[in-house]
Design a protein around this motif. Sequence first.
Motif, PDB file in Angstrom:
ATOM      1  N   ALA A  67       0.847  -1.210   0.000  1.00 51.59           N
ATOM      2  CA  ALA A  67       0.000   0.000   0.000  1.00 51.59           C
ATOM      3  C   ALA A  67       0.877   1.252   0.000  1.00 51.59           C
ATOM      4  O   ALA A  67       0.425   2.329  -0.388  1.00 51.59           O
ATOM      5  CB  ALA A  67      -0.915  -0.008   1.218  1.00 51.59           C
ATOM      6  N   ARG A  68       2.097   1.094   0.458  1.00 47.80           N
ATOM      7  CA  ARG A  68       3.021   2.232   0.465  1.00 47.80           C
ATOM      8  C   ARG A  68       4.267   1.934  -0.354  1.00 47.80           C
ATOM      9  O   ARG A  68       5.388   2.289   0.015  1.00 47.80           O
ATOM     10  CB  ARG A  68       3.425   2.557   1.916  1.00 47.80           C
ATOM     11  CG  ARG A  68       2.285   3.085   2.771  1.00 47.80           C
ATOM     12  CD  ARG A  68       2.816   3.496   4.119  1.00 47.80           C
ATOM     13  NE  ARG A  68       1.764   3.892   5.041  1.00 47.80           N
ATOM     14  CZ  ARG A  68       1.911   3.757   6.376  1.00 47.80           C
ATOM     15  NH1 ARG A  68       3.005   3.238   6.864  1.00 47.80           N
ATOM     16  NH2 ARG A  68       0.944   4.149   7.189  1.00 47.80           N
ATOM     17  N   SER A 107      10.319   1.715  -1.598  1.00 48.36           N
ATOM     18  CA  SER A 107      10.476   3.154  -1.823  1.00 48.36           C
ATOM     19  C   SER A 107      11.112   3.830  -0.610  1.00 48.36           C
ATOM     20  O   SER A 107      10.815   4.984  -0.292  1.00 48.36           O
ATOM     21  CB  SER A 107       9.137   3.802  -2.164  1.00 48.36           C
ATOM     22  OG  SER A 107       8.296   3.771  -1.051  1.00 48.36           O
ATOM     23  N   GLY A 108      11.972   3.079   0.064  1.00 46.94           N
ATOM     24  CA  GLY A 108      12.763   3.695   1.131  1.00 46.94           C
ATOM     25  C   GLY A 108      12.019   3.740   2.450  1.00 46.94           C
ATOM     26  O   GLY A 108      11.138   2.934   2.707  1.00 46.94           O
ATOM     27  N   SER A 109      12.405   4.682   3.277  1.00 43.88           N
ATOM     28  CA  SER A 109      11.726   4.838   4.570  1.00 43.88           C
ATOM     29  C   SER A 109      10.309   5.336   4.348  1.00 43.88           C
ATOM     30  O   SER A 109      10.051   6.106   3.415  1.00 43.88           O
ATOM     31  CB  SER A 109      12.448   5.885   5.426  1.00 43.88           C
ATOM     32  OG  SER A 109      13.714   5.469   5.795  1.00 43.88           O
ATOM     33  N   ASP A 110       9.428   4.949   5.235  1.00 42.28           N
ATOM     34  CA  ASP A 110       8.071   5.480   5.231  1.00 42.28           C
ATOM     35  C   ASP A 110       8.159   6.961   5.597  1.00 42.28           C
ATOM     36  O   ASP A 110       8.664   7.326   6.669  1.00 42.28           O
ATOM     37  CB  ASP A 110       7.234   4.715   6.266  1.00 42.28           C
ATOM     38  CG  ASP A 110       5.797   5.182   6.282  1.00 42.28           C
ATOM     39  OD1 ASP A 110       4.914   4.324   6.446  1.00 42.28           O
ATOM     40  OD2 ASP A 110       5.561   6.390   6.125  1.00 42.28           O
ATOM     41  N   LEU A 111       7.689   7.800   4.702  1.00 44.00           N
ATOM     42  CA  LEU A 111       7.841   9.243   4.908  1.00 44.00           C
ATOM     43  C   LEU A 111       7.103   9.718   6.155  1.00 44.00           C
ATOM     44  O   LEU A 111       7.475  10.720   6.765  1.00 44.00           O
ATOM     45  CB  LEU A 111       7.368   9.995   3.657  1.00 44.00           C
ATOM     46  CG  LEU A 111       8.287   9.793   2.449  1.00 44.00           C
ATOM     47  CD1 LEU A 111       7.628  10.252   1.162  1.00 44.00           C
ATOM     48  CD2 LEU A 111       9.619  10.493   2.662  1.00 44.00           C
ATOM     49  N   GLY A 155      16.137   4.822   0.477  1.00 40.16           N
ATOM     50  CA  GLY A 155      16.684   3.680   1.222  1.00 40.16           C
ATOM     51  C   GLY A 155      16.475   2.367   0.491  1.00 40.16           C
ATOM     52  O   GLY A 155      17.251   1.428   0.645  1.00 40.16           O
ATOM     53  N   GLU A 158      19.307   1.483  -1.305  1.00 41.08           N
ATOM     54  CA  GLU A 158      20.482   1.183  -0.466  1.00 41.08           C
ATOM     55  C   GLU A 158      20.504  -0.260   0.003  1.00 41.08           C
ATOM     56  O   GLU A 158      21.461  -0.701   0.623  1.00 41.08           O
ATOM     57  CB  GLU A 158      20.479   2.111   0.759  1.00 41.08           C
ATOM     58  CG  GLU A 158      20.620   3.592   0.415  1.00 41.08           C
ATOM     59  CD  GLU A 158      20.801   4.420   1.663  1.00 41.08           C
ATOM     60  OE1 GLU A 158      19.978   5.315   1.908  1.00 41.08           O
ATOM     61  OE2 GLU A 158      21.767   4.184   2.405  1.00 41.08           O
ATOM     62  N   LEU A 179      19.028  15.233   1.555  1.00 39.37           N
ATOM     63  CA  LEU A 179      19.741  14.212   2.337  1.00 39.37           C
ATOM     64  C   LEU A 179      20.865  13.592   1.516  1.00 39.37           C
ATOM     65  O   LEU A 179      21.043  13.889   0.344  1.00 39.37           O
ATOM     66  CB  LEU A 179      18.757  13.087   2.723  1.00 39.37           C
ATOM     67  CG  LEU A 179      17.632  13.445   3.698  1.00 39.37           C
ATOM     68  CD1 LEU A 179      16.626  12.296   3.770  1.00 39.37           C
ATOM     69  CD2 LEU A 179      18.194  13.765   5.074  1.00 39.37           C
TER      70      LEU A 179
HETATM   71  C1  LIG Z   1      18.017   6.852   4.287  1.00 38.04           C
HETATM   72  C2  LIG Z   1      16.748   6.522   3.605  1.00 38.04           C
HETATM   73  C3  LIG Z   1      15.896   7.746   3.423  1.00 38.04           C
HETATM   74  C4  LIG Z   1      15.550   8.278   4.768  1.00 38.04           C
HETATM   75  O1  LIG Z   1      15.082   7.489   5.608  1.00 38.04           O
HETATM   76  O2  LIG Z   1      15.755   9.481   4.952  1.00 38.04           O
HETATM   77  C5  LIG Z   1      14.645   7.465   2.645  1.00 38.04           C
HETATM   78  O3  LIG Z   1      14.461   6.414   2.062  1.00 38.04           O
HETATM   79  S1  LIG Z   1      13.467   8.703   2.613  1.00 38.04           S
HETATM   80  C6  LIG Z   1      12.198   8.077   1.470  1.00 38.04           C
HETATM   81  C7  LIG Z   1      12.692   8.170   0.069  1.00 38.04           C
HETATM   82  N1  LIG Z   1      11.667   7.657  -0.848  1.00 38.04           N
HETATM   83  C8  LIG Z   1      10.885   8.469  -1.568  1.00 38.04           C
HETATM   84  O4  LIG Z   1      10.982   9.660  -1.504  1.00 38.04           O
HETATM   85  C9  LIG Z   1       9.891   7.799  -2.495  1.00 38.04           C
HETATM   86  C10 LIG Z   1       8.531   8.468  -2.339  1.00 38.04           C
HETATM   87  N2  LIG Z   1       7.572   7.824  -3.231  1.00 38.04           N
HETATM   88  C11 LIG Z   1       7.534   8.094  -4.567  1.00 38.04           C
HETATM   89  O5  LIG Z   1       8.344   8.811  -5.126  1.00 38.04           O
HETATM   90  C12 LIG Z   1       6.454   7.410  -5.343  1.00 38.04           C
HETATM   91  O6  LIG Z   1       5.499   6.917  -4.406  1.00 38.04           O
HETATM   92  C13 LIG Z   1       6.955   6.207  -6.157  1.00 38.04           C
HETATM   93  C14 LIG Z   1       7.828   6.721  -7.312  1.00 38.04           C
HETATM   94  C15 LIG Z   1       7.724   5.242  -5.281  1.00 38.04           C
HETATM   95  C16 LIG Z   1       5.729   5.476  -6.738  1.00 38.04           C
HETATM   96  O7  LIG Z   1       4.929   6.434  -7.386  1.00 38.04           O
HETATM   97  P1  LIG Z   1       3.491   5.978  -7.896  1.00 38.04           P
HETATM   98  O8  LIG Z   1       2.878   7.165  -8.539  1.00 38.04           O
HETATM   99  O9  LIG Z   1       3.605   4.703  -8.655  1.00 38.04           O
HETATM  100  O10 LIG Z   1       2.696   5.613  -6.591  1.00 38.04           O
HETATM  101  P2  LIG Z   1       2.221   6.653  -5.482  1.00 38.04           P
HETATM  102  O11 LIG Z   1       3.196   7.756  -5.361  1.00 38.04           O
HETATM  103  O12 LIG Z   1       0.787   6.990  -5.708  1.00 38.04           O
HETATM  104  O13 LIG Z   1       2.352   5.769  -4.176  1.00 38.04           O
HETATM  105  C17 LIG Z   1       1.345   4.819  -3.836  1.00 38.04           C
HETATM  106  C18 LIG Z   1       1.095   4.979  -2.360  1.00 38.04           C
HETATM  107  O14 LIG Z   1       2.324   4.663  -1.659  1.00 38.04           O
HETATM  108  C19 LIG Z   1       2.662   5.731  -0.822  1.00 38.04           C
HETATM  109  N3  LIG Z   1       4.104   5.822  -0.706  1.00 38.04           N
HETATM  110  C20 LIG Z   1       4.996   5.674  -1.705  1.00 38.04           C
HETATM  111  N4  LIG Z   1       6.255   5.808  -1.231  1.00 38.04           N
HETATM  112  C21 LIG Z   1       6.145   6.052   0.101  1.00 38.04           C
HETATM  113  C22 LIG Z   1       7.063   6.282   1.164  1.00 38.04           C
HETATM  114  N5  LIG Z   1       8.402   6.257   0.963  1.00 38.04           N
HETATM  115  N6  LIG Z   1       6.570   6.503   2.407  1.00 38.04           N
HETATM  116  C23 LIG Z   1       5.226   6.500   2.634  1.00 38.04           C
HETATM  117  N7  LIG Z   1       4.278   6.270   1.692  1.00 38.04           N
HETATM  118  C24 LIG Z   1       4.752   6.052   0.445  1.00 38.04           C
HETATM  119  C25 LIG Z   1       2.066   6.955  -1.502  1.00 38.04           C
HETATM  120  O15 LIG Z   1       1.923   7.984  -0.548  1.00 38.04           O
HETATM  121  C26 LIG Z   1       0.766   6.398  -1.981  1.00 38.04           C
HETATM  122  O16 LIG Z   1      -0.124   6.322  -0.878  1.00 38.04           O
HETATM  123  P3  LIG Z   1      -1.562   6.982  -0.976  1.00 38.04           P
HETATM  124  O17 LIG Z   1      -2.189   6.803   0.378  1.00 38.04           O
HETATM  125  O18 LIG Z   1      -2.256   6.237  -2.091  1.00 38.04           O
HETATM  126  O19 LIG Z   1      -1.301   8.430  -1.323  1.00 38.04           O
END
Ligand SMILES: CC[C@H](C(=O)O)C(=O)SCCNC(=O)CCNC(=O)[C@H](O)C(C)(C)COP(=O)(O)OP(=O)(O)OC[C@H]1O[C@@H](n2cnc3c(N)ncnc32)[C@H](O)[C@@H]1OP(=O)(O)O
Length: 295
Positions: A67-68, A107-111, A155, A158, A179
Motif C-alpha cells: 500500500a506504500r 520506496s525507502g523509509s516510510d515518509l 533507502g 540502499e 539528504l
Molecule cells: C536513508 C533513507 C531515506 C531516509 O530514511 O531518509 C529514505 O528512504 S526517505 C524516502 C525516500 N523515498 C521516496 O521519496 C519515495 C517516495 N515515493 C515516490 O516517489 C512514489 O510513491 C513512487 C515513485 C515510489 C511510486 O509512485 P506511484 O505514482 O507509482 O505511486 P504513489 O506515489 O501513488 O504511491 C502509492 C502509495 O504509496 C505511498 N508511498 C509511496 N512511497 C512512500 C514512502 N516512501 N513513504 C510512505 N508512503 C509512500 C504513496 O503515498 C501512496 O499512498 P496513498 O495513500 O495512495 O497516497
Amino acid sequence: MGIFLWRRTISTLNIRWLHCRCLTLYNSSHGYDEVKIKEKLSRFKGGSINLSKMDNGIAELCINNPARMNAFTGTMMIELEERISDLESWHDGKGLIVYGAENTFCSGSDLNAVKAISTPQEGMMMCMLMQNTLTRLQRLPLISLAFIQGKALGGGAELPQLVISDESEVRFVHKQMGLVPGWGGAARLIEIIGSRHALKLLSGSLRVNPVHALELGLADDIISTGVDDSLLEAHKWIMQYTKGSADVNQAVKKVITSGRENILADALRAEKEIFGNVWGGPANLQALAKGTKHK
Ligand SMILES: CC[C@H](C(=O)O)C(=O)SCCNC(=O)CCNC(=O)[C@H](O)C(C)(C)COP(=O)(O)OP(=O)(O)OC[C@H]1O[C@@H](n2cnc3c(N)ncnc32)[C@H](O)[C@@H]1OP(=O)(O)O
C-alpha cells in the motif's frame, strides 16, 4: 521482460566475527542505544518483513508493504533485524532472495516515520540500526540476491545490490530530499561501481535502468521472464551458485567475505581457519570417495 540480477556485494569481516557472527558496526561505545531507537520506531506500524526458508536451503525475504510501495515503516526496520538474526543461525542455509511484494521493490523509509524522526540524533540512530542490519545482511554466509520489479528509491536503493526488470528503476532520491544515503548505500555503491559513477548517481539522483545497470557493473546477469514467474527465475539463477552442501556453500561465502574487508594477513588467517573447517568434512570425504571428475 528482462531481469537484471545483481549479486549482492560481498563485504568481509575479521576472523573474530567469522566465529561469533555477532560483530556489529555500532554499539553503545558509538552512542548507539538500540533499545531507545527500537522503542521510537515501534510506534510507526504497518507492513511486514516475511521470511520463508525452503528445504533446498534458499530463503525468500519479502519487503511487504504494497500500500506504500513497500516503504519501510518503523516496525519493518525492527522486523528486518529480527529476520537477519534468524538467518544468521540458519545452519542449512545456502542462498537468499530479497524481493518486494506486488511487483515493486521498496520506496525507502516510510515518509510518515521520516517526518516524525525529527532530530539529527534520532535520524542517526535510525541509520545506525539500518547500517548494522544491512551490514549483517551482506555478511550472511549465504549467496544472495535481491530483485526489483518496479521502483527501488531512497533507502530502497540502499538495500543489497539488486535485480531490476526492464520497466524497473533504481534511484537515489536522497539529494532531492536534502539528504545523502544513510543506510550505508553511498559507501557500498562506491565499493561496487567506483566513486566517479557513484557521485553521478547521487548528485544527479539519476534513474538507473537495466542497460545502465549492466554498463555500470551493477548488473551481474539478465533473465528474461514474465512478471508471474520472476521469483522462480530468481531461484533458478541463484541455484547455479548454491549447489552442494550448506557447510561448503557457507564456507565459500565466508572466505570471500573475509578476503574483502580484511588486510591480507588477516584474510589469509581466516582462509586457513575456514579451510580447516571443511577439510576432511563430509563433502570433502564424499568427493574423494567418488573420485570426482570435473567435466
Ligand atoms: C536513508 C533513507 C531515506 C531516509 O530514511 O531518509 C529514505 O528512504 S526517505 C524516502 C525516500 N523515498 C521516496 O521519496 C519515495 C517516495 N515515493 C515516490 O516517489 C512514489 O510513491 C513512487 C515513485 C515510489 C511510486 O509512485 P506511484 O505514482 O507509482 O505511486 P504513489 O506515489 O501513488 O504511491 C502509492 C502509495 O504509496 C505511498 N508511498 C509511496 N512511497 C512512500 C514512502 N516512501 N513513504 C510512505 N508512503 C509512500 C504513496 O503515498 C501512496 O499512498 P496513498 O495513500 O495512495 O497516497
